[in-house]
Write a protein that holds these residues in place. Structure first.
Motif, PDB file in Angstrom:
ATOM      1  N   UNK A 252      10.828  -2.737  -7.936  1.00  0.00           N
ATOM      2  CA  UNK A 252       9.210  -2.371  -8.138  1.00  0.00           C
ATOM      3  C   UNK A 252       8.660  -1.077  -6.718  1.00  0.00           C
ATOM      4  N   UNK A 253       9.551  -0.354  -5.992  1.00  0.00           N
ATOM      5  CA  UNK A 253       9.381   0.368  -5.390  1.00  0.00           C
ATOM      6  C   UNK A 253       8.999   1.819  -6.211  1.00  0.00           C
ATOM      7  N   UNK A 254       9.908   2.032  -7.104  1.00  0.00           N
ATOM      8  CA  UNK A 254      10.615   3.145  -7.785  1.00  0.00           C
ATOM      9  C   UNK A 254       9.846   3.012  -8.691  1.00  0.00           C
ATOM     10  N   UNK A 255       9.697   1.946  -9.748  1.00  0.00           N
ATOM     11  CA  UNK A 255       8.680   2.016 -10.799  1.00  0.00           C
ATOM     12  C   UNK A 255       7.043   2.140 -10.417  1.00  0.00           C
ATOM     13  N   UNK A 256       7.025   1.928  -9.910  1.00  0.00           N
ATOM     14  CA  UNK A 256       5.371   1.759  -9.836  1.00  0.00           C
ATOM     15  C   UNK A 256       4.585   3.081  -7.964  1.00  0.00           C
ATOM     16  N   UNK A 257       6.015   4.208  -8.003  1.00  0.00           N
ATOM     17  CA  UNK A 257       6.163   5.267  -7.076  1.00  0.00           C
ATOM     18  C   UNK A 257       5.612   4.187  -5.730  1.00  0.00           C
ATOM     19  N   UNK A 258       5.357   3.044  -5.076  1.00  0.00           N
ATOM     20  CA  UNK A 258       5.306   2.848  -3.895  1.00  0.00           C
ATOM     21  C   UNK A 258       5.738   3.898  -2.607  1.00  0.00           C
ATOM     22  N   UNK A 259       4.611   3.374  -2.176  1.00  0.00           N
ATOM     23  CA  UNK A 259       5.046   3.627  -0.206  1.00  0.00           C
ATOM     24  C   UNK A 259       5.823   2.579   0.121  1.00  0.00           C
ATOM     25  N   UNK A 260       6.733   3.035   1.235  1.00  0.00           N
ATOM     26  CA  UNK A 260       6.664   1.354   2.090  1.00  0.00           C
ATOM     27  C   UNK A 260       6.121   0.432   1.915  1.00  0.00           C
ATOM     28  N   UNK A 261       5.333   0.575   2.423  1.00  0.00           N
ATOM     29  CA  UNK A 261       3.785  -0.398   2.875  1.00  0.00           C
ATOM     30  C   UNK A 261       3.840  -1.097   1.824  1.00  0.00           C
ATOM     31  N   UNK A 262       3.327  -0.669   0.548  1.00  0.00           N
ATOM     32  CA  UNK A 262       3.192  -1.076  -0.060  1.00  0.00           C
ATOM     33  C   UNK A 262       4.601  -1.717  -0.901  1.00  0.00           C
ATOM     34  N   UNK A 263       5.832  -1.238  -0.746  1.00  0.00           N
ATOM     35  CA  UNK A 263       6.671  -2.621  -1.431  1.00  0.00           C
ATOM     36  C   UNK A 263       6.692  -3.006  -0.209  1.00  0.00           C
ATOM     37  N   UNK A 264       6.088  -3.704   1.226  1.00  0.00           N
ATOM     38  CA  UNK A 264       6.704  -4.629   1.682  1.00  0.00           C
ATOM     39  C   UNK A 264       5.289  -5.511   1.319  1.00  0.00           C
ATOM     40  N   UNK A 265       4.577  -5.234   0.814  1.00  0.00           N
ATOM     41  CA  UNK A 265       3.564  -6.444   0.197  1.00  0.00           C
ATOM     42  C   UNK A 265       3.958  -7.637  -0.542  1.00  0.00           C
ATOM     43  N   UNK A 266       5.805  -7.044  -1.082  1.00  0.00           N
ATOM     44  CA  UNK A 266       6.508  -8.346  -1.369  1.00  0.00           C
ATOM     45  C   UNK A 266       6.448  -9.626  -0.563  1.00  0.00           C
ATOM     46  N   UNK A 267       7.261  -9.146   0.276  1.00  0.00           N
ATOM     47  CA  UNK A 267       7.158  -9.990   1.193  1.00  0.00           C
ATOM     48  C   UNK A 267       6.465 -10.900   1.785  1.00  0.00           C
ATOM     49  N   UNK A 268       5.286  -9.883   2.460  1.00  0.00           N
ATOM     50  CA  UNK A 268       4.420 -10.309   2.677  1.00  0.00           C
ATOM     51  C   UNK A 268       3.749 -11.910   1.577  1.00  0.00           C
ATOM     52  N   UNK A 269       3.383 -11.412   1.149  1.00  0.00           N
ATOM     53  CA  UNK A 269       3.032 -12.178  -0.379  1.00  0.00           C
ATOM     54  C   UNK A 269       3.958 -13.642  -0.347  1.00  0.00           C
ATOM     55  N   UNK A 270       5.316 -13.309  -0.480  1.00  0.00           N
ATOM     56  CA  UNK A 270       6.235 -14.381  -0.699  1.00  0.00           C
ATOM     57  C   UNK A 270       6.632 -15.304   1.140  1.00  0.00           C
TER      58      UNK A 270
END
Length: 446
Positions: free
Chosen positions: A55-73
């Motif tokens: 998802x980080x690569x698809x949506x060109x996310x920063x690392x913080x934005x990518x870690x929202x996955x674990x934040x929500x989970x």
């Protein structure tokens, strides 16, 4: 992944009585279903490590934005655990497990529209999925204890936890094969595309999650049907007279006055955070040019080694801790983890790669050891203490977020100082507990 749940004490007289009353009914089928549940939530949790870089690569996310996955989970563990307990009390354990399975299936099904909608709906899907898993864990754990003779409850717990570890081990490999099979484009390559080309590329790559997660949704729905029609013993809790008097005697005692419990809760928070954080960044770390320059699909197989190390380490730890105190074993593993992570931070190539993967082996005993040490001699407050420790699992939501922020600021390799801090505290807790353990033994022998 660590088995983020607590199991009912096999010595509980009420549960033992229920088990005895159902001894005439074959428990093999229900036990198989419950064991599959442990496997499934291990697999679903470890798949996050594959989806984060995807998802980080698809949506060109920063690392913080990518870690929202674990934040929500993992945030779902904190938010849903308490309501889940009340739900189970109202509708019963078996219906609760079915409810959890159906909610988890709904979360998996949400990945289909999320692939066509964007990152925000993916985050909602992760939260719904984790909410179902949380309810499922609260409801299903007691059945492991009562499905059979109370004398063999510990062996059944070991079996189900082994299948949970098996799920976390094969999840990244399967996810890498099904989801990361194509070569992901870098942020600069995506930026060079037109807006229409970017949208088409994102839609194509996001769609790779649809098939696997629809299959998982179907599997969870089938398990819900099987669990709904399974002939399971009814779990009823009734306090024994001596238990009631013990609770009354400690009614005025604050759970947070138990120092070792509070320290243990911090330990669980940091351990889960550190373990999840390393797994979350592992594919990106192995993709670094100075580490291994692996593609996401190839790196996913090494994530399986990370979680598989924890599975192997549990068997080693079981043998070692028969003669070594829990605190010393915990402190040793934490110290080894620190050395390995520092090697990964300052090293390069295969040395750094295998050093960070080997941390999984050290993780093996940490969660159950910290958990048991924190609950040591709590007596009637054990139930409350267990609840506090379960809520501390929210570390899996917050620590990766902190490492993501650091990775954006100073680089991915240096960001692993965050797990170093986590394991440094666990080293302190283990060493402190080892001292208390020795004092208790000395006082008993004097």
């Amino acid at each position: 992944m660590a088995n983020f749940n607590t199991s009912v004490d096999a010595s509980n007289p009420n549960l033992a009585a229920n088990s005895a009353s159902s001894s005439s009914t074959s428990t093999t089928g229900p036990l198989v279903i419950v064991t599959i549940l442990f496997f499934m939530w291990g697999l679903l949790t470890s798949l996050n490590d594959v989806l984060i870089p995807h998802l980080k690569a698809i949506y060109t996310l920063s690392y913080v934005q990518a870690m929202l996955v674990q934040f929500c989970f993992f945030g779902a563990y904190f938010i849903v655990s308490w309501p889940a307990g009340m739900l189970i009390k109202r509708i019963g354990y078996q219906r609760g497990a079915v409810t959890g399975l159906l909610i988890a299936a709904s979360g998996c099904a949400l990945f289909y529209p999320a692939a066509n909608s964007g990152y925000a709906l993916f985050l909602l899907a992760f939260f719904v999925l984790a909410s179902g898993i949380t309810i499922l864990q609260v409801a299903a754990n007691p059945y492991v204890t009562i499905l059979g003779d109370a004398k063999t409850a510990s062996s059944r717990l070991t079996l189900t936890q082994a299948f949970n570890s098996l799920g976390t081990t094969i999840g990244p490999a399967v996810g890498g094969m099904l989801i990361l099979s194509g070569a992901l484009l870098g942020a600069d390559q995506i930026a060079a595309m037109s807006a229409a080309e970017q949208a088409a590329h994102r839609a194509k790559e996001a769609a790779t999650v649809q098939g696997p997660y629809l299959a998982l949704a179907a599997a969870l729905a089938v398990l819900a049907i099987l669990f709904a029609f399974a002939r399971l013993p009814k779990i009823e809790h009734g306090d024994a007279p001596e238990a009631s008097s013990a609770i009354a005697a400690q009614a005025t005692t604050s759970i947070f006055a138990q120092r070792h419990l509070v320290l243990g809760a911090i330990g669980i928070f940091l351990y889960v955070g550190g373990e999840v954080s390393i797994g979350s960044f592992l594919i990106n770390f192995l993709g670094e040019a100075n580490i291994a320059a692996l593609s996401a699909a190839d790196a996913a197989h090494y994530v399986s080694y990370y979680w598989g190390g924890a599975m192997v380490g549990r068997f080693i730890g079981f043998a070692v801790m028969r003669s070594v105190s829990p605190g010393k074993a915990l402190a040793f593993n934490a110290a080894a983890s620190i050395v390995l992570i520092l090697t990964a931070i300052f090293g390069h190539g295969s040395l750094a790669m295998w050093a960070i993967i080997a941390v999984g082996l050290c993780n093996s005993i940490m969660f159950p050891t910290i958990f048991s040490m924190a609950l040591h001699k709590l007596g009637a407050l054990t139930g409350q203490g267990s609840g506090v420790l379960c809520m501390a699992i929210v570390g899996g939501a917050l620590v990766p977020f902190a490492q993501g922020y650091l990775a954006d600021q100073i680089g991915l390799q240096m960001s692993f100082y965050i797990p170093v801090v986590c394991y440094a505290y666990i080293l302190f807790f283990g060493w402190k507990y080892a001292g208390m353990y020795n004092q208790a033994n000395n006082s008993n022998h004097s």
